[in-house]
Scaffold this active site. Structure first.
Site: not given
Length: 365
Positions: A244, A329, A331
């Site tokens: 990001c 992202h 994650d």
């Protein structure tokens, strides 16, 4: 109690107040996620922004201790169509109303959030305020308001701290990191050290890292020019992975440029194509700036991923050094887990580099 969402172009949307009894000013942004409001509100990438959810019902499962992405939320306000009247979940500790009240964040419900979203998509990013009373000076005040430009300085850790395990030594440069990134790396047996955003190359390399991660964060990537020299020095010696904000800073450090998007990407359903394999992932995104594709021609970077809808640059790879980045992202907190394999790719880069020793300019990844 009445509350109003006021935009700098003069549009006013009435609704009902919840959360803190205070006013707020910030850039109004929208998220298309169907859930994950707790992770979004506590994501430091929303620092200074008024966060609006397009999904019509928000707050139905409350707030729990497991899903925080940071300890102290820094978004300025929350806009929803309907706040759940009765939240219920076995993990719930607080209602959304109670959580926002405790953290001094005002909210408004009863707004046609999809109509406001369509307005933003047409007009572009707008400053907004949440107020309990509209006066003849409200819009003029908003138009003249200067929004902060030091969001990363507000979001980064003030001092280094470890997240100790046994395994690969990874340094994270904290531009406003999400806790889910720490979890993903810890699950892969990484011994972590988190450094502030202003860390120098000497401070990073003093940790003797096997790899370095540039985390997510809020605001304009050009607001932290001092970090670019650190990135240029570190990428020559240690495998590097940017996420990001880290993706944008990686691009800037290598001679590319960034620009402010008309209204950004925020949500958990953005399709991204891997240009090397053709694989398509649905991704979690939260960014208002992007890398200028045309500026990459004179650099040692190549595009590896792009957003299918608007062709935004979503991934980069260095042609010489073992360094890469993605705009989204992996994650995935909240969001789909399609792209979590990128953490494994980072682990592979680390292991390969440790096996072959020092990187030189002549070596190819």
């Amino acid at each position: 109690m009445k509350r109003y969402l006021v935009l700098e172009d003069g549009n006013i949307y009435p609704g009902q107040a919840f959360g803190a009894k205070t006013a707020a000013v910030g850039e109004l942004v929208f998220s298309t996620g169907m859930s994950g409001y707790q992770e979004s509100i506590t994501d430091q990438s929303y620092n200074g922004e008024i966060l609006m959810f397009t999904f019509p019902l928000i707050g139905n499962y409350g707030i729990n201790r497991d899903d925080y992405e940071s300890i102290t939320p820094t978004c300025k306000g929350v806009v929803v169509h309907e706040l759940a009247r009765r939240a219920n979940n076995w993990r719930m500790d607080l209602s959304l109303d109670e959580y926002l009240t405790e953290n001094g964040i005002p909210g408004i419900q009863g707004v046609d959030t999809r109509a406001v979203t369509r307005h933003i998509r047409a007009k572009g990013a707008l400053k907004a305020t949440l107020v309990d009373e509209v006066t003849e000076n409200t819009v003029k005040y908003l138009q003249n308001a200067e929004l902060p430009t030091n969001q990363i300085a507000q979001s980064t850790t003030p001092s280094a701290y470890p997240v100790p395990t046994h395994g690969r030594k990874v340094v994270l440069i904290d531009y406003g990191l999400k806790h889910s990134i720490l979890r993903e790396l810890s699950d892969r047996d990484c011994n972590l050290m988190v450094l502030p955003a202003d860390a120098t190359a000497e401070q990073v390399l003093a940790q003797d890292p096997d790899g370095v991660m540039l985390t997510n964060g809020p605001g304009n990537p050009k607001s932290v020019p001092a970090t670019l020299e650190m990135i240029r020095e570190v990428e020559k010696l240690v495998p590097l992975f940017g996420i990001c904000m880290g993706h944008q800073l990686f691009a800037l450090a290598n001679g590319a440029d960034t620009y402010k998007m008309k209204f950004g990407h925020r949500g958990f359903n953005h399709p991204v194509r891997d240009l090397t394999t053709g694989r398509i992932d649905f991704t979690s995104q939260n960014h208002g700036y992007a890398v200028d594709r045309d500026s990459l021609d004179a650099t040692q970077l190549e595009v590896t991923h792009e957003e299918i809808n608007d062709k935004t640059v979503e991934g980069l790879r260095h042609k010489i050094y073992p360094a890469f980045s993605v705009q989204y992202h992996p994650d995935a907190a909240p969001g789909p887990h399609d792209a979590d394999y990128l953490f494994d790719r980072f682990m592979k880069l680390i292991d390969e580099n440790k096996a072959k020793g020092t990187i030189t300019n002549a070596e190819k990844n």
